[in-house]
Scaffold this active site. Structure first.
Site, short mmCIF file in Angstrom:
data_model
loop_
_atom_site.label_atom_id
_atom_site.label_comp_id
_atom_site.label_asym_id
_atom_site.label_seq_id
_atom_site.Cartn_x
_atom_site.Cartn_y
_atom_site.Cartn_z
N LYS A 10 -1.45 9.14 -15.53
CA LYS A 10 -1.64 8.60 -14.41
C LYS A 10 -2.98 7.58 -14.72
O LYS A 10 -3.69 7.90 -15.78
CB LYS A 10 -2.22 9.59 -13.23
N ASP A 137 -5.69 16.88 -10.37
CA ASP A 137 -4.89 16.07 -10.53
C ASP A 137 -3.40 16.32 -10.39
O ASP A 137 -2.13 15.61 -10.11
CB ASP A 137 -4.77 15.25 -11.66
P1 ATP Z 1 -8.87 16.18 -17.18
O1 ATP Z 1 -9.50 14.96 -16.66
O2 ATP Z 1 -7.93 16.94 -16.02
O3 ATP Z 1 -9.79 17.10 -17.93
P2 ATP Z 1 -7.62 14.69 -18.86
O4 ATP Z 1 -6.52 13.51 -18.36
O5 ATP Z 1 -8.81 13.80 -19.48
O6 ATP Z 1 -7.70 15.73 -18.05
P3 ATP Z 1 -5.69 15.94 -20.60
O7 ATP Z 1 -4.77 15.48 -21.48
O8 ATP Z 1 -4.87 16.73 -19.31
O9 ATP Z 1 -6.86 15.30 -20.10
O10 ATP Z 1 -6.54 17.37 -21.21
C1 ATP Z 1 -7.56 18.01 -20.73
C2 ATP Z 1 -7.63 19.41 -21.33
O11 ATP Z 1 -6.46 20.25 -20.81
C3 ATP Z 1 -7.63 19.46 -22.75
O12 ATP Z 1 -8.74 20.24 -23.28
C4 ATP Z 1 -6.53 20.18 -23.21
O13 ATP Z 1 -6.82 21.20 -24.58
C5 ATP Z 1 -6.06 21.07 -21.98
N1 ATP Z 1 -4.64 21.38 -21.80
C6 ATP Z 1 -3.91 22.12 -21.17
N2 ATP Z 1 -2.70 21.99 -21.24
C7 ATP Z 1 -2.42 20.87 -21.60
C8 ATP Z 1 -1.27 20.08 -21.91
N3 ATP Z 1 0.01 20.45 -21.31
N4 ATP Z 1 -1.32 18.66 -22.30
C9 ATP Z 1 -2.66 18.26 -22.51
N5 ATP Z 1 -3.82 18.74 -22.41
C10 ATP Z 1 -3.66 20.21 -21.72
#
Ligand code: ATP
Length: 283
Positions: A10, A137
């Site tokens: 996203k 999200d």
């Molecule tokens: P957010 O802003 O919600 O923290 P993001 O978009 O910046 O998310 P993500 O890639 O979703 O980043 O990762 C955020 C955290 O979620 C990381 O610390 C990761 O270890 C954890 N996580 C748990 N499950 C997953 C997954 N299936 N894929 C990616 N990250 C995951």
């Protein structure tokens, strides 16, 4: 039974937060869109009672209940008294902890897959309601389409699809902790966006006006400790992007362009110092 779901990244065309709730969490006011940079999530159920197992091809991700995909399976399994074992395999393409909602999108993909496998017949709206307890999200990611998202992330108004636009998604090596950035928000210093104008322009199909109302009020918060984000954004704008901004709490910066050639030019110019660069279309 085995189902594979695409889990797209996203992007926040706009991200604003008018206030905090009493529990300290932000109230969101965002316009979100998905891009065809996606993880692939394969969900398999087994006839015998069993546990939830998660496998990923990324060395950095947890395989247990900390994985958001695991949490999605756990919630649906408990809520609908399913006993079957569930195996989830995730092929990661979305950079992790980048502000691209990779974990949330994987979780949403598991919800959609198990809804089909177990023939639960839940609407996307019902899945989105269940999704909120995983992460703010995830309700949006259940739909994965241009939408206005408010509240804790559970109020979703779908917006009309736009013509084909290109995005350059670039993540520098730096990493950003979302909870840390959210704690640093000083609500008196935020420069709020005019999301109503953005939404009206998108509804009218007026992209040229819409880009003027895009933005992310958290950019100054993250840029305070990560000035390289501003440098990348400025470079993308200089190279002719219609708009360039941070997604989520960063560190990813994306540029939107109305032609592929402009997007490729930006990619070629930045790939020397930023290795994680993708040219994609918006869904
Ligand atoms: P957010 O802003 O919600 O923290 P993001 O978009 O910046 O998310 P993500 O890639 O979703 O980043 O990762 C955020 C955290 O979620 C990381 O610390 C990761 O270890 C954890 N996580 C748990 N499950 C997953 C997954 N299936 N894929 C990616 N990250 C995951």
């Amino acid at each position: 039974m085995l189902v594979t779901e695409k889990a797209p990244a996203k992007l926040n065309l706009s991200l604003d937060t008018p206030m905090r709730y009493f529990d300290g969490s932000p109230r969101w006011d965002m316009v979100m869109v998905s891009a065809d940079l996606a993880d692939y999530v394969t969900v398999e159920t087994h006839l015998h009672p069993g546990t939830i197992k998660v496998y990923t091809d990324s060395g950095f991700l947890p395989n247990d209940q900390r994985n958001l995909a695991y949490q999605a399976a756990h919630i649906l399994r408990n809520r609908f008294h399913q006993r079957e074992g569930v195996t989830i395999r995730i092929r990661k393409h979305i950079p992790v902890a980048a502000g691209l909602g990779g974990g949330s999108s994987d979780a949403a993909a598991v919800l959609r897959a198990l809804n089909r496998i177990w023939r639960l017949d839940l609407s996307l709206e019902e899945l989105a309601t269940l999704a909120l307890s995983i992460d703010s999200d995830v309700p949006y990611c259940v739909y994965g389409k241009l939408a206005h998202v408010t509240g804790h992330g559970e109020k979703i108004e779908l917006l009309p699809a736009q013509p084909h636009y290109w995005a350059v998604i670039a993540k520098q090596q730096t990493s950003v902790s979302t909870p840390q950035i959210l704690r640093q928000i000083n609500y008196e210093q935020l420069h709020h966006l005019n999301n109503q104008q953005l939404i009206a322009s998108l509804k009218a199909g007026d992209w040229a006006t819409a880009v003027q109302y895009m933005g992310n009020v958290l950019e100054p918060v993250t840029m305070r400790t990560h000035p390289e984000i501003r440098r990348l954004k400025d470079k993308m704008i200089k190279l002719g992007a219609d708009v360039a901004q941070m997604s989520g709490t960063g560190p990813t910066v994306f540029a939107v362009c109305h032609t592929e050639s402009r997007a490729r030019r930006i990619q070629n110019s930045i790939c020397g110092f930023c290795r994680d660069v993708h040219v994609v279309t918006l869904l």
